[in-house]
Design a protein around this motif. Sequence first.
Motif, PDB file in Angstrom:
ATOM      1  N   LYS A 166      -5.175  -1.797   3.940  1.00 52.03           N
ATOM      2  CA  LYS A 166      -4.689  -3.151   3.606  1.00 52.03           C
ATOM      3  C   LYS A 166      -5.230  -3.600   2.257  1.00 52.03           C
ATOM      4  O   LYS A 166      -4.522  -4.221   1.447  1.00 52.03           O
ATOM      5  N   LYS A 167      -6.486  -3.266   1.976  1.00 55.81           N
ATOM      6  CA  LYS A 167      -7.072  -3.610   0.685  1.00 55.81           C
ATOM      7  C   LYS A 167      -6.328  -2.914  -0.440  1.00 55.81           C
ATOM      8  O   LYS A 167      -6.109  -3.493  -1.516  1.00 55.81           O
ATOM      9  N   ASN A 172       6.555  -4.768  -3.259  1.00 52.18           N
ATOM     10  CA  ASN A 172       6.000  -4.463  -1.943  1.00 52.18           C
ATOM     11  C   ASN A 172       5.562  -3.003  -1.885  1.00 52.18           C
ATOM     12  O   ASN A 172       5.930  -2.197  -2.748  1.00 52.18           O
ATOM     13  N   VAL A 173       4.751  -2.703  -0.880  1.00 54.02           N
ATOM     14  CA  VAL A 173       4.312  -1.341  -0.634  1.00 54.02           C
ATOM     15  C   VAL A 173       5.240  -0.744   0.423  1.00 54.02           C
ATOM     16  O   VAL A 173       5.292  -1.228   1.563  1.00 54.02           O
ATOM     17  N   VAL A 174       5.984   0.268   0.019  1.00 57.07           N
ATOM     18  CA  VAL A 174       6.922   0.891   0.949  1.00 57.07           C
ATOM     19  C   VAL A 174       6.161   1.528   2.106  1.00 57.07           C
ATOM     20  O   VAL A 174       6.489   1.331   3.279  1.00 57.07           O
ATOM     21  N   ARG A 175       5.127   2.280   1.753  1.00 59.43           N
ATOM     22  CA  ARG A 175       4.361   2.965   2.793  1.00 59.43           C
ATOM     23  C   ARG A 175       3.020   3.431   2.239  1.00 59.43           C
ATOM     24  O   ARG A 175       2.938   3.882   1.100  1.00 59.43           O
ATOM     25  N   ALA A 176       2.007   3.299   3.052  1.00 61.54           N
ATOM     26  CA  ALA A 176       0.701   3.879   2.753  1.00 61.54           C
ATOM     27  C   ALA A 176       0.282   4.670   3.982  1.00 61.54           C
ATOM     28  O   ALA A 176       0.337   4.156   5.102  1.00 61.54           O
ATOM     29  N   ILE A 177      -0.102   5.910   3.770  1.00 62.49           N
ATOM     30  CA  ILE A 177      -0.444   6.785   4.891  1.00 62.49           C
ATOM     31  C   ILE A 177      -1.832   7.379   4.675  1.00 62.49           C
ATOM     32  O   ILE A 177      -2.124   7.933   3.613  1.00 62.49           O
TER      33      ILE A 177
END
Length: 362
Positions: free
Chosen positions: A124-125, A138-143
């Motif tokens: 989240k940070k 926006n952030v599409v995806r962080a994995i």
Amino acid sequence: KDIFVKAQKTFGAGIGIEVFADKNYDTTIVWSDRKLEDFYISESQGVGIKIIKNGKVGSAYTNNFNEQATDDLISSALKNSEFLQQDEYVALAIPSKTSLRSELDICDDSFGKEPLEKRISLIKKMEDIALANNKIKNVVRAIYSESLGETHIINSNGLELSASGTVFSFGISCVASDGKEIQVGGESKVTRVFNEIDFESVTNEAVKNSVDLLGAKKINTGNYSVVFNQNVACEFLALLDSSFSAYSVQKNVSLFKEKLNEKVCSDRLDIIDDGTLSGGVATSSFDDDGTPTQQTVLIEKGVLKNYLYDLYTANRDNVKSTGNSSRSYSGISRPAPTNIYIQKGNFSFNELLESINSGGLL
């Protein structure tokens, strides 16, 4: 060990026996559009047995370890061997006179120690850092993922090996917009040790990659000099890596069949596979046959110098294995790359760009 001993008692002397076991623990967290999208924790384990009787190979596997299941495992391998023809090239590894380098099996003690909540908070940070740039919408995806793998091999030649290793990864992709167009870019990092991931640096690079795509324009058709960034270069290398496998060569599905010691590309290109590469994601002290890993020069100054071998394909070509056997407890060994890479040249990235009169970066 119990299965191996039981197999020895069942078959007696004169039959080759190999027991191969692996176990994997995985945790993956997926973050998307300001919320937790998914997370999962998985564990898989199993054991496979291979026997060689009168030149015939029989194999079976199970992920059930009760006494009846292991009895069935052993009897199934014997029955399966009866349906196959003799194969002079099959063999079991012998203990190597070359000392195995146990320091290559990197296992980070931090694996599984941090609570999921802390990992989620970290992701989240990273989203907050990305959104601090006013062009990132926006952030599409962080994995984020972390895994621990264990491998154990024991056979009737006296080989007995065990190793464990960890892998950590983080990737993030962002949507950038200047009000006129939208572009998506990202970045990722994979390493054996958690502390070697600089999450903020990866996120900032993803932001840069996204924003840099804004304003891109089509160019006229023509012949241009192009510099590939490392991600694109790796995609091209991935198209070739299966052709280095001796299995592909022997099955006549390799681009490099019958081209050994011939020039196959520019003399500026060197391609290397190195199972001993320090910190490499696929580095280990031994392959899935139990052969020590090594560095293998595949292309040197444009000339094809070697293929990648496991024990079986090496026996077919009457050469030594390069330590590239790859399999799971339920699968059959095939030679595959470990840490395959293009050797760096004499120019820096910026020098390459400066050398182009007409062209660009891809």
